[in-house]
Scaffold this active site. Structure first.
Site, PDB file in Angstrom:
ATOM      1  N   TYR A 163       0.838  -1.149  -0.217  1.00  0.00           N
ATOM      2  CA  TYR A 163       0.024  -0.230   0.050  1.00  0.00           C
ATOM      3  C   TYR A 163       0.621   1.305   0.051  1.00  0.00           C
ATOM      4  O   TYR A 163       0.595   1.943  -0.700  1.00  0.00           O
ATOM      5  CB  TYR A 163      -0.771  -0.397   1.244  1.00  0.00           C
ATOM      6  CG  TYR A 163      -1.862   1.675   1.418  1.00  0.00           C
ATOM      7  CD1 TYR A 163      -2.703   0.868   0.542  1.00  0.00           C
ATOM      8  CD2 TYR A 163      -0.988   2.484   2.146  1.00  0.00           C
ATOM      9  CE1 TYR A 163      -3.574   2.479   0.602  1.00  0.00           C
ATOM     10  CE2 TYR A 163      -2.268   3.672   2.299  1.00  0.00           C
ATOM     11  CZ  TYR A 163      -2.739   3.489   1.014  1.00  0.00           C
ATOM     12  OH  TYR A 163      -4.110   4.742   1.680  1.00  0.00           O
TER      13      TYR A 163
ATOM     14  N   ASP B 255      -7.424  -3.726  -1.498  1.00  0.00           N
ATOM     15  CA  ASP B 255      -8.640  -3.428  -2.087  1.00  0.00           C
ATOM     16  C   ASP B 255      -9.231  -1.677  -2.507  1.00  0.00           C
ATOM     17  O   ASP B 255      -9.494  -1.530  -3.249  1.00  0.00           O
ATOM     18  CB  ASP B 255     -10.397  -2.230  -0.546  1.00  0.00           C
ATOM     19  CG  ASP B 255      -9.500  -2.019   0.311  1.00  0.00           C
ATOM     20  OD1 ASP B 255      -9.113  -0.737   0.331  1.00  0.00           O
ATOM     21  OD2 ASP B 255      -9.182  -2.920   1.093  1.00  0.00           O
TER      22      ASP B 255
ATOM     23  N   LYS C 229     -10.533  -8.899   5.007  1.00  0.00           N
ATOM     24  CA  LYS C 229     -11.762  -7.603   5.427  1.00  0.00           C
ATOM     25  C   LYS C 229     -12.460  -7.220   4.549  1.00  0.00           C
ATOM     26  O   LYS C 229     -11.899  -7.195   3.569  1.00  0.00           O
ATOM     27  CB  LYS C 229     -10.754  -6.578   5.760  1.00  0.00           C
ATOM     28  CG  LYS C 229     -10.730  -5.303   6.105  1.00  0.00           C
ATOM     29  CD  LYS C 229      -9.703  -4.846   6.438  1.00  0.00           C
ATOM     30  CE  LYS C 229     -10.603  -3.254   7.356  1.00  0.00           C
ATOM     31  NZ  LYS C 229      -9.449  -2.412   6.743  1.00  0.00           N
TER      32      LYS C 229
END
Length: 518
Positions: A266, A301, A373
């Site tokens: 990320y 995500d 998640k």
């Protein structure tokens, strides 16, 4: 068992083997390098506390002084504890203050007896920090046993972040009373690019609240009160990412946080942090999380907010497999792997709901023992709150149908305003309605054999395997540089924080890594 998607176990094994081969060179790189933040985390665990009058932590001052005198390649532990013996200073924070004033110089002892004594002292001091983390983990276990866990899965995960920790606390407690099982405190915008951890309680932040040890302590104490009130343990999460990932991981362990956002890529993709810096930092941080019993949440995500959620679905699967490999190598167990994925397909696309089901079920079956998640729609939220609430309902339904473990509450006001308490209440009503009415629907849901959902899941897994083969041949660092994930191109010789990376010398010593790997 083949499961609901009839996945071939041999194909799944091949995917994992490819991920391991693609990820191993990065692990080797991480094992042979250190960073300023890894070394600061070591000294934090050894007891360095506080900051100077300008707000710069003493641990930064100390590492900078060691680095100026002898570099980072030996590690800071031996030079620091050798200096403590040589100067007679018995408080490591006092040593940091003297070093900042230029009153202490650092060196690497050449005599074996001196080096051995310094290592022994460093090991003793850092073990005290690790023992505190162990006590916090045991404390969590006792509280869960006393108050109990939520009766149903998925855990309901809700965000608060006003910028002011003293305002965050009552909002977090209200959210827990309304049904949230996990409270996440979003960090202030840009904190991930600070190469120091702010000190003390903070009252001002920007679209979030600063992650500090004192803020962690205050929120954890408040949620412990609410846990007693509600008769269930309320979990707390924050972010172990950015330039201070290892330090924040250590502080989370010391203050008994329960989950941490901790993704291997990320910071590289979305904050332009140097890839080598990130991989070195994330390995150390995950070793700390493993010791602390913290569940990590990964960030796949985010790829779908910059890349197309259908075309790039396989990159999410590849990242999940890599994150799993990196996590296991660092010592994390399956129950600690909150691997991320999201409901981000354009709802105007025909069969979008069935595609979302296929992707979510693929993640569930690839990682049956991980909590996962599940992230709500954000990219295609338009400001129409009625449409947004309906989309969130579809998202919640997919979570129920596919047995997700951690469900982040979607807000119908996404893309409009920072949510009000009333917005959160409506969003929680949506979650409660779906989970109450359809919470065990996954027991009955079975895609048609050879049908649309099975075919889509098989296609995504096949594309993931093809990509992993390319990554194995070209290396993961090359794939990241080429924009494979989230269409962000991040070369290994660029990015923020590269100047804080050092390759180990032959005599490199890190007492924390030694203890964690033992």
């Amino acid at each position: 068992m083949a499961g609901k998607l009839d996945l071939d176990p041999r194909v799944v094994r091949e995917a994992r083997a490819l991920a391991a081969r693609a990820g191993q060179p990065v692990v080797d790189l991480a094992r042979s390098h250190t960073t300023v933040s890894v070394e600061r985390a070591v000294l934090r665990l050894a007891g360095v506390r506080g900051a100077d009058s300008d707000g710069i932590p003493w641990v930064n001052r100390l590492v900078d002084a060691v680095r100026a005198d002898v570099g980072l390649e030996h590690g800071v532990a031996v030079p620091v504890f050798h200096a403590m013996r040589a100067t007679g200073v018995d408080d490591i924070t006092v040593l940091a203050q003297k070093a900042a004033a230029g009153a202490v110089r650092f060196g690497v002892p050449t005599r074996k007896a001196e080096a051995t004594a310094a290592r022994r002292a460093a090991r003793r001091a850092t073990n005290d920090g690790l023992k505190t983390i162990d006590r916090r983990r045991a404390e969590r276990d006792r509280l869960i046993k006393r108050y109990g866990d939520p009766e149903q899965r998925p855990w309901i995960y809700l965000i608060v972040a006003t910028g002011d920790i003293l305002e965050d606390i009552p909002q977090a407690q209200a959210a827990a009373r309304a049904g949230a099982d996990v409270i996440a405190v979003i960090r202030s915008t840009g904190q991930s690019l600070l190469d120091y951890v702010p000190e003390g309680a903070t009252r001002e932040g920007f679209a979030g609240t600063y992650a500090t040890q004192e803020n962690f302590r205050l929120m954890r104490a408040a949620l412990d009160e609410t846990s007693r009130e509600l008769g269930r343990y309320v979990r707390l999460t924050n972010y172990a990412s950015g330039l201070c990932m290892p330090e924040i991981a250590a502080l989370a362990g010391l203050e008994r946080l329960d989950m941490m956002l901790n993704d291997s890529m990320y910071g590289i993709l979305f904050r332009d942090i140097n890839p080598i810096r990130t991989f070195v930092d994330q390995r150390f941080s995950r070793q700390v999380h493993a010791r602390a019993g913290i569940i990590i949440n990964t960030g796949e995500d985010n790829y779908l907010t910059t890349a197309d959620a259908v075309e790039a679905a396989h990159t999410v699967t590849v990242s999940q497999l890599l994150n799993e490999f990196f996590a296991h190598e660092a010592g994390l167990q399956n129950w600690q792997l909150g691997l991320g994925h999201a409901f981000e397909i354009n709802p105007e696309l025909p069969e979008s709901f069935r595609l979302e089901l296929a992707h979510a079920l693929l993640a569930r079956e690839l990682f049956p023992d991980a909590p996962l998640k599940w992230m709500p729609p954000t990219k295609h939220m338009t400001g129409d709150v009625f449409r947004g609430n309906l989309l969130d309902g579809f998202f919640n339904l997919v979570g129920a149908l596919t047995g997700q473990g951690i469900l982040l509450v979607g807000m119908m006001t996404e893309a409009v305003v920072t949510p009000w308490l009333s917005d959160r209440d409506i969003a929680l009503q949506n979650v409660r309605y779906v989970l109450t009415g359809a919470g065990n629907l996954h027991e009955d849901f079975l895609p048609a054999p050879g049908g649309f959902i099975q075919q889509r899941a098989h296609a995504v897994l096949g594309e993931a395997i093809d990509l992993l083969r390319r990554i194995e041949n070209d290396t993961l660092l090359t794939a990241i540089a080429d924009g494979t994930f989230g269409i962000m191109k991040r070369p290994a010789d660029r990015g923020k924080g590269l100047d804080g990376v050092a390759q180990h010398a032959e005599d490199y010593y890190n007492p924390v890594t030694e203890a964690l790997e033992a």
